[in-house]
Design a protein around this motif. Structure first.
Motif, PDB file in Angstrom:
ATOM      1  N   ILE A  22       0.838  -1.204   0.000  1.00 44.22           N
ATOM      2  CA  ILE A  22       0.000   0.000   0.000  1.00 44.22           C
ATOM      3  C   ILE A  22       0.868   1.248   0.000  1.00 44.22           C
ATOM      4  O   ILE A  22       0.613   2.203  -0.750  1.00 44.22           O
ATOM      5  N   LEU A  23       1.924   1.254   0.835  1.00 43.46           N
ATOM      6  CA  LEU A  23       2.839   2.394   0.843  1.00 43.46           C
ATOM      7  C   LEU A  23       3.508   2.571  -0.515  1.00 43.46           C
ATOM      8  O   LEU A  23       3.677   3.706  -0.984  1.00 43.46           O
ATOM      9  N   LEU A  24       3.873   1.471  -1.150  1.00 44.73           N
ATOM     10  CA  LEU A  24       4.472   1.559  -2.488  1.00 44.73           C
ATOM     11  C   LEU A  24       3.482   2.168  -3.476  1.00 44.73           C
ATOM     12  O   LEU A  24       3.865   3.003  -4.313  1.00 44.73           O
ATOM     13  N   GLY A  25       2.216   1.772  -3.390  1.00 47.71           N
ATOM     14  CA  GLY A  25       1.204   2.351  -4.273  1.00 47.71           C
ATOM     15  C   GLY A  25       1.023   3.841  -4.045  1.00 47.71           C
ATOM     16  O   GLY A  25       0.864   4.611  -4.994  1.00 47.71           O
ATOM     17  N   LEU A  26       1.079   4.273  -2.774  1.00 50.69           N
ATOM     18  CA  LEU A  26       0.942   5.706  -2.479  1.00 50.69           C
ATOM     19  C   LEU A  26       2.160   6.487  -2.971  1.00 50.69           C
ATOM     20  O   LEU A  26       2.030   7.621  -3.438  1.00 50.69           O
ATOM     21  N   VAL A  27       3.349   5.877  -2.865  1.00 51.09           N
ATOM     22  CA  VAL A  27       4.557   6.529  -3.393  1.00 51.09           C
ATOM     23  C   VAL A  27       4.452   6.669  -4.909  1.00 51.09           C
ATOM     24  O   VAL A  27       4.818   7.715  -5.479  1.00 51.09           O
ATOM     25  N   ILE A  28       3.943   5.633  -5.576  1.00 48.14           N
ATOM     26  CA  ILE A  28       3.753   5.715  -7.031  1.00 48.14           C
ATOM     27  C   ILE A  28       2.752   6.822  -7.370  1.00 48.14           C
ATOM     28  O   ILE A  28       2.943   7.574  -8.341  1.00 48.14           O
ATOM     29  N   ALA A  29       1.690   6.949  -6.568  1.00 42.53           N
ATOM     30  CA  ALA A  29       0.714   8.020  -6.808  1.00 42.53           C
ATOM     31  C   ALA A  29       1.359   9.392  -6.635  1.00 42.53           C
ATOM     32  O   ALA A  29       1.091  10.316  -7.415  1.00 42.53           O
ATOM     33  N   MET A  30       2.245   9.541  -5.629  1.00 40.74           N
ATOM     34  CA  MET A  30       2.916  10.820  -5.408  1.00 40.74           C
ATOM     35  C   MET A  30       3.846  11.143  -6.574  1.00 40.74           C
ATOM     36  O   MET A  30       3.864  12.279  -7.081  1.00 40.74           O
ATOM     37  N   LEU A  31       4.612  10.141  -7.024  1.00 41.92           N
ATOM     38  CA  LEU A  31       5.531  10.360  -8.153  1.00 41.92           C
ATOM     39  C   LEU A  31       4.757  10.662  -9.432  1.00 41.92           C
ATOM     40  O   LEU A  31       5.182  11.495 -10.239  1.00 41.92           O
ATOM     41  N   THR A  32       3.641   9.972  -9.623  1.00 42.18           N
ATOM     42  CA  THR A  32       2.815  10.218 -10.811  1.00 42.18           C
ATOM     43  C   THR A  32       2.257  11.640 -10.791  1.00 42.18           C
ATOM     44  O   THR A  32       2.245  12.332 -11.824  1.00 42.18           O
TER      45      THR A  32
ATOM     46  N   VAL B  79       5.046  18.371 -13.527  1.00 41.82           N
ATOM     47  CA  VAL B  79       6.237  18.756 -14.293  1.00 41.82           C
ATOM     48  C   VAL B  79       5.930  18.763 -15.784  1.00 41.82           C
ATOM     49  O   VAL B  79       6.344  19.680 -16.526  1.00 41.82           O
ATOM     50  N   LEU B  80       5.194  17.760 -16.256  1.00 40.03           N
ATOM     51  CA  LEU B  80       4.840  17.725 -17.678  1.00 40.03           C
ATOM     52  C   LEU B  80       3.921  18.884 -18.046  1.00 40.03           C
ATOM     53  O   LEU B  80       4.018  19.437 -19.152  1.00 40.03           O
ATOM     54  N   LEU B  81       3.020  19.258 -17.125  1.00 39.23           N
ATOM     55  CA  LEU B  81       2.183  20.430 -17.387  1.00 39.23           C
ATOM     56  C   LEU B  81       3.010  21.706 -17.512  1.00 39.23           C
ATOM     57  O   LEU B  81       2.621  22.631 -18.227  1.00 39.23           O
ATOM     58  N   ARG B  82       4.156  21.729 -16.823  1.00 40.02           N
ATOM     59  CA  ARG B  82       5.024  22.912 -16.888  1.00 40.02           C
ATOM     60  C   ARG B  82       5.541  23.129 -18.301  1.00 40.02           C
ATOM     61  O   ARG B  82       5.639  24.273 -18.757  1.00 40.02           O
ATOM     62  N   PHE B  83       5.851  22.058 -19.034  1.00 40.34           N
ATOM     63  CA  PHE B  83       6.464  22.193 -20.356  1.00 40.34           C
ATOM     64  C   PHE B  83       5.496  21.864 -21.492  1.00 40.34           C
ATOM     65  O   PHE B  83       5.672  22.361 -22.606  1.00 40.34           O
TER      66      PHE B  83
END
Length: 560
Positions: free
Chosen positions: A89-99, A105-109
């Motif tokens: 579950i923690l890994l899934g939340l970390v993936i959500a944070m990175l996503t 960041v992609l919206l920035r460019f």
């Protein structure tokens, strides 16, 4: 009833095979084929006091006890599932944070491209959800028990039971199809406004790019809110546990000490017992009879009010801080050279030094409305079943009105804090200026600003959908590559639901900064249109992309 209780399962046939579970005494409670209830072979039973009662009187108690036992077993299994899957579950939340961070960041460019990709991806994700629900619906065709309706099934503590019914997947499919059609129709009718919203999102991306520290400010807000919640919880627990057990004298004959307080430890040797031999010192209630205990419920409401006030103050501080940082970007002639070195820290310092009273006053107004809503809910709960239809209707209207009032105050406070961050005026003046500015541009507010909010909501929906789909395939064991890696669980929906809810909260934390940036730039944009006319003396300070979208030009463009 005397004797130990046990659980037994009775199978009977009456228009089809059915199974009923009862909590029973040593003499079994049976449901006969003719519909009658018996204990053993008798329709009555001795309740232990010599009174013969009908067997059907046991049914309600048996059902309630069975539900409690099943709920307890479900809670234990859910807790066990958490112990086996917490690291995933923690890994899934970390993936959500990175996503979420990658998305920002992609919206920035690539703001324009990302918005259209986001729209298409949301439509595709919801479309896949419709397809998956249809496949599950078709796969259950002909399966035993799959044609049972939700109404016949009733409430079940095991949620996975509902997934074995065709009607559940049909309901999911219809809901997703309605959401899909609504989103497509909104996009069709608002396609021209989406272009302006994209330009506003592009500028918000540039602003966040120059104020990257704003993305991490929600962590500071979260820390302050955690402190407020901890203080409220400790105080509430202290107030709740400050009650004392009260014992009173009970007796069958007349006694001068009847209903007086007593101490059970030394009651047998007390004068009360000597005066009334048949009296007993029994527990009466849990609370107390002092002035403190009498007004304990008032202290609890006061504690809740302080919690609302402090929580709203922390939220308002975050809104004004971000608004100050992003407004300094918009009104800078040369970006980012004319901006403060640390815009978030500078805005936080200005808010705490000059506008603490403004934040406290705005939070107080919102807290008063919220505590009134709590009081209405408390009154409704206390009077449930005791008031007539007119009173019920009046309470319902009051709750609806104050819910609308709370939403309006939140909206007004948010825009008032932005105006305070821009001009530094007091709360009432800023709220009045923000309200009339928005009313003069009602069409832009109703269309442009809400379209932008809708696009940001689609972004959150996309992140939750992507992470949720991966979590579903991982924890459900639908993918053979993950069969040995995934933990063995009682309910695979427990980690999936946890990951989905956590992903939404994480995505909301990142996009709340984006939404505040868009709202700030939008208000600055409206103010820019009213204050300036594009002449050399009063040039527009909006970026060139917005000027092109709105067909506005500067006769002598300012340096950018």
């Amino acid at each position: 009833m005397p004797g130990s209780w046990k659980v037994t399962t009775l199978d009977f046939v009456s228009g089809g095979q059915k199974k009923v579970t009862f909590l029973l005494a040593p003499r079994y409670l049976r449901l006969q084929l003719d519909g009658s209830i018996t204990v053993g072979n008798s329709s009555g039973f001795d309740d232990g006091t010599g009174t013969i009662r009908e067997a059907k009187d046991l049914v309600d108690g048996v059902k309630n006890a069975t539900v409690v036992m099943e709920a307890r077993q479900v809670v234990m299994k859910v807790f066990e599932d958490f112990t086996h899957s917490w690291y995933w579950i923690l890994l899934g939340l970390v993936i959500a944070m990175l996503t979420s961070l990658l998305f920002i960041v992609l919206l920035r460019f690539l703001a324009g491209i990302m918005v259209w990709v986001m729209i298409v991806m949301v439509i595709l994700v919801i479309g896949y959800g419709i397809f998956h629900c249809y496949m599950e619906y078709a796969a259950l065709k002909g399966a035993a028990g799959s044609d049972v309706t939700l109404q016949d099934l009733g409430f079940q503590t095991d949620i996975t039971v509902y997934l074995q019914i065709r009607q559940t997947w049909l309901a999911f499919m219809i809901i997703l199809a309605i959401v899909e059609v609504v989103i497509i129709l909104i996009l069709i009718f608002l396609r021209k406004r989406i272009l302006i919203a994209i330009a506003l999102i592009k500028e918000a991306s540039r602003a966040i790019g120059h104020v990257m520290s704003s993305l991490f400010y929600p962590m500071f807000t979260f820390l302050l809110l955690a402190m407020v919640i901890a203080y409220w919880a400790v105080t509430a627990v202290f107030l709740s546990t400050s009650n004392e057990p009260v014992y009173k004298v009970f007796n069958e004959t007349e006694c001068m000490h009847s209903r007086m307080n007593c101490e059970p430890a030394n009651f047998s040797t007390s004068a009360m017992k000597a005066d009334c031999q048949d009296s007993e010192c029994l527990f009466a209630f849990y609370g107390g009879e002092t002035a403190y205990h009498k007004y304990l419920i008032g202290l609890q409401f006061y504690n809740v009010f302080l919690f609302f006030w402090c929580a709203n103050f922390v939220t308002a501080l975050g809104q004004m801080t971000l608004a100050g940082a992003f407004s300094s970007y918009y009104w800078a002639f040369v970006k980012p050279d004319d901006m403060p070195a640390f815009p978030v820290f500078a805005a936080l310092g200005r808010s705490l030094r000059y506008h603490t009273g403004t934040l406290a006053f705005g939070s107080l107004i919102l807290s008063i409305v919220q505590i009134i809503r709590v009081l209405l809910e408390y009154i409704d709960h206390k009077l449930k079943g005791a008031h007539n239809k007119c009173t019920r209707f009046l309470l319902c209207c009051l709750k609806c009105c104050f819910w609308c009032l709370e939403k309006f105050v939140k909206f007004l406070n948010r825009n008032a804090y932005i105006m305070v961050a821009i001009y530094g005026k007091n709360f009432c003046t800023s709220a009045k200026d923000a309200f009339f500015l928005l009313m003069r541009n009602m069409i832009r507010v109703a269309v442009l600003d809400k379209v932008t909010d809708f696009l940001l909501f689609l972004g959150k929906l996309l992140i939750v959908g992507i992470v949720g789909i991966f979590a579903f395939f991982f924890f459900s064991g639908r993918v053979k590559a993950f069969e040995d890696t995934a933990p063995h669980l009682h309910y695979y929906w427990v980690p999936i639901l946890t990951v989905v809810v956590g992903s939404y909260l994480i995505a909301h934390g990142f996009f709340s900064v984006y939404a505040m940036c868009v709202d700030t730039l939008f208000l600055c944009f409206l103010e820019d249109l009213e204050r300036n006319d594009g002449s050399a003396e009063r040039p527009y300070l909006m970026p060139e992309s917005l000027r092109k979208t709105l067909n506005k030009k500067n006769k002598t463009p300012p340096a950018e």
